[in-house]
Write an enzyme that holds these catalytic residues in place. Structure first.
Site, PDB file in Angstrom:
ATOM      1  N   HIS A  53       0.810  -1.206   0.000  1.00  0.00           N
ATOM      2  CA  HIS A  53       0.000   0.000   0.000  1.00  0.00           C
ATOM      3  C   HIS A  53       0.854   1.272   0.000  1.00  0.00           C
ATOM      4  CE1 HIS A  53      -3.089   2.779   0.548  1.00  0.00           C
ATOM      5  NE2 HIS A  53      -3.813   2.189   1.478  1.00  0.00           N
ATOM      6  N   CYS A  54       2.204   1.120   0.010  1.00  0.00           N
ATOM      7  CA  CYS A  54       3.016   2.328   0.195  1.00  0.00           C
ATOM      8  C   CYS A  54       3.881   2.682  -1.011  1.00  0.00           C
ATOM      9  CB  CYS A  54       3.908   2.146   1.414  1.00  0.00           C
ATOM     10  SG  CYS A  54       2.967   2.040   2.929  1.00  0.00           S
ATOM     11  N   ILE A  55       4.887   1.844  -1.278  1.00  0.00           N
ATOM     12  CA  ILE A  55       5.941   2.246  -2.221  1.00  0.00           C
ATOM     13  C   ILE A  55       5.398   2.502  -3.653  1.00  0.00           C
ATOM     14  CG2 ILE A  55       8.306   1.737  -3.001  1.00  0.00           C
ATOM     15  CD1 ILE A  55       8.105   1.880   0.020  1.00  0.00           C
TER      16      ILE A  55
ATOM     17  N   ILE B  68       2.578   3.656  -4.404  1.00  0.00           N
ATOM     18  CA  ILE B  68       1.522   4.675  -4.388  1.00  0.00           C
ATOM     19  C   ILE B  68       2.029   6.034  -3.914  1.00  0.00           C
ATOM     20  CG2 ILE B  68      -0.631   5.313  -3.192  1.00  0.00           C
ATOM     21  CD1 ILE B  68      -1.383   2.350  -3.308  1.00  0.00           C
ATOM     22  N   ASP B  69       2.684   6.026  -2.752  1.00  0.00           N
ATOM     23  CA  ASP B  69       3.009   7.294  -2.083  1.00  0.00           C
ATOM     24  C   ASP B  69       3.793   8.291  -2.942  1.00  0.00           C
ATOM     25  OD1 ASP B  69       1.795   5.930  -0.091  1.00  0.00           O
ATOM     26  OD2 ASP B  69       3.595   5.590   1.106  1.00  0.00           O
TER      27      ASP B  69
END
Ligand SMILES: NC(=O)c1ccc[n+]([C@@H]2O[C@H](COP(=O)([O-])OP(=O)(O)OC[C@H]3O[C@@H](n4cnc5c(N)ncnc54)[C@H](O)[C@@H]3O)[C@@H](O)[C@H]2O)c1
Length: 432
Positions: free
Chosen positions: A270-272, A274-275
């Site tokens: 959910h992080c790399i 997207i962020d």
């Protein structure tokens, strides 16, 4: 607000966490362990029921850890936002996905803030933890809460503190990962710092919410760009017929100025993936065209296709085509030791193989099924019959539960995207 700091230090403040997922539940548990009475609020009734029944749905947390805090009366969960009125501190840990256009989707944050607004009262501390672009706390959260007539820094405290949890990492957990905190005012930073100091080993105050928001995006962009770089090096090494894994092993013996990153089938979680696009969106809105983020995204997103090309070539060498080939995928979670398939590149590889007519199976000790519109598969327990009957085994996640030595002995062809078969030799093992 002075009263709130004192209440926090005495651990008499009532804490709340909105969003009880991978981030919110461990945080709620940490507050409860520190002695606070904590209420978790989530829209998902099944999560609320699980917590109240003392059950965990997160791989890093055991049932008994939840049950202990629930039994003691320190941890409870509800889907009723009315509880916010009785809380002193509220941490927002809801998802921040991307839209299909790669623009930030703040729907969940806005909905959570809308609920807080209804029950906001003087003396509360609100902290946003969801990863987001610099300016969100000031431009989105503050105006929504101040529509009540209360002022941030005067009537209530408002801060941003990025969550840095690394699911599946046994060494670093909520408690021992330093916590960066930036408030709307110095006072807001002090009160938020006081809260985290009760249960987190090191708190790092910064001068503003914008700095705190940017810290998280720097960290995740750093990872995305470095993974993009090493993925491109892997593609280069493939063209130059050099073993990229051997290169990385040797390079990482340098004691300074180098940090190893590893290639793979693409980015997941959910992080790399997207962020960094939250950051590039905000930069573009301010007339700045970021180049590294877009380039890394481009390289990382190309990796599933490269993996499929490797599989196609490997089958071709055995006079087989992808169409009709029985292909068993090992590991569909986005990384080892977790059950999270969000944004997992395995789903892209599987879709590409499915479209080419492969007959697919998979095994993942953490993910019992994958259910897509176009495919529904259950995880298989690997046995000799299955391994012997497939045309190719493809490792996409390096779960340590797999017996690689045995797989190397049994499977006729292996495409290894994670160097899981390091040390094992054989012409039938093809590495990224
Ligand atoms: N998962 C990670 O490893 C990780 C690490 C660092 C930061 N983050 C960031 O933390 C945030 C949360 O991520 P996560 O992985 O915990 O997400 P998650 O999907 O696991 O959990 C989010 C929870 O929020 C609930 N929710 C959604 N809208 C809500 C609302 N309006 N009110 C109450 N509950 C609501 C959902 O039902 C869900 O249980 C995201 O911004 C993410 O980028 C995640």
């Amino acid at each position: 607000m002075l009263e709130l700091s004192e209440k926090i230090r005495r651990r008499e403040a009532r804490c709340g966490v909105i969003g009880l997922g991978y981030v919110g539940l461990p945080l709620a548990l940490e507050f409860a362990r520190a002695g606070f009475r904590v209420t978790g609020v989530d829209l998902d009734g099944s999560k609320v029921d699980a917590i109240n029944a003392g059950r965990s749905y997160i791989v890093d947390l055991d049932d008994c850890e939840i049950a202990e805090q629930v039994r003691s009366g320190r941890l409870t969960a509800t889907a009723d936002f009315g509880v916010i009125a009785s809380l002193d501190t509220i941490n927002i840990c809801v998802p921040t996905p991307l839209r299909k256009t790669k623009d930030p989707d703040l729907t969940f944050v806005v909905a959570a803030v809308e609920e807080i607004r209804k029950y906001l009262r003087r003396g509360q501390l609100i902290i946003l933890e969801s990863t987001t672009y610099p300016g969100t706390t000031e431009e989105v959260v503050q105006p929504a809460l101040e529509a009540t007539g209360f002022r941030a820094g005067q009537d209530f405290c408002l801060a941003f503190s990025p969550e840095r949890i690394d699911p599946g990492n046994p060494h670093f957990t909520t408690r021992n990962i330093p916590k960066v905190v930036g408030g709307m005012t110095t006072r807001c930073t002090q009160v938020a710092t006081a809260l985290y100091e009760q249960c987190i080993e090191r708190v790092v105050p910064v001068s503003s919410t914008r700095v705190a928001e940017m810290v998280k995006l720097l960290e995740n962009t750093f990872r995305s760009v470095n993974i993009g770089l090493v993925n491109e090096v892997a593609l280069m090494c493939n063209a130059l017929r050099i073993d990229v894994w051997e290169v990385i092993e040797a390079a990482k013996t340098k004691p300074f100025g180098y940090m190893p990153f590893y290639p793979g089938p693409g980015l997941g979680g959910h992080c790399i993936p997207i962020d960094p696009f939250y950051l590039s969106w905000k930069a573009k809105m301010n007339g700045f065209e970021p180049r590294f983020i877009e380039l890394a995204g481009h390289v990382n997103e190309s990796m599933p296709r490269f993996v499929v090309e490797k599989i196609t070539d490997a089958l071709n060498c055995q006079c087989k085509s992808v169409r009709g080939a029985r292909i068993c995928i090992l590991g569909v979670a986005y990384k080892a030791g977790v059950n999270d398939v969000r944004e997992s590149p395995a789903l892209n590889v599987i879709k590409l193989l499915f479209d080419k007519g492969a007959i697919l199976s998979y095994s993942d000790p953490y993910v019992p099924e994958i259910r897509e519109d176009w495919l529904w598969l259950h995880s298989l327990t690997l046995n000799n019959d299955h391994l012997g009957s497939v045309d190719c085994v493809v490792v996409l996640t390096d779960h340590r539960e797999f017996d690689y030595a045995h797989i190397a002995d049994t499977a006729p062809l292996i495409v290894d995207t994670r160097n899981a078969f390091r040390g094992l030799q054989g012409a039938h093992i093809v590495r990224l």
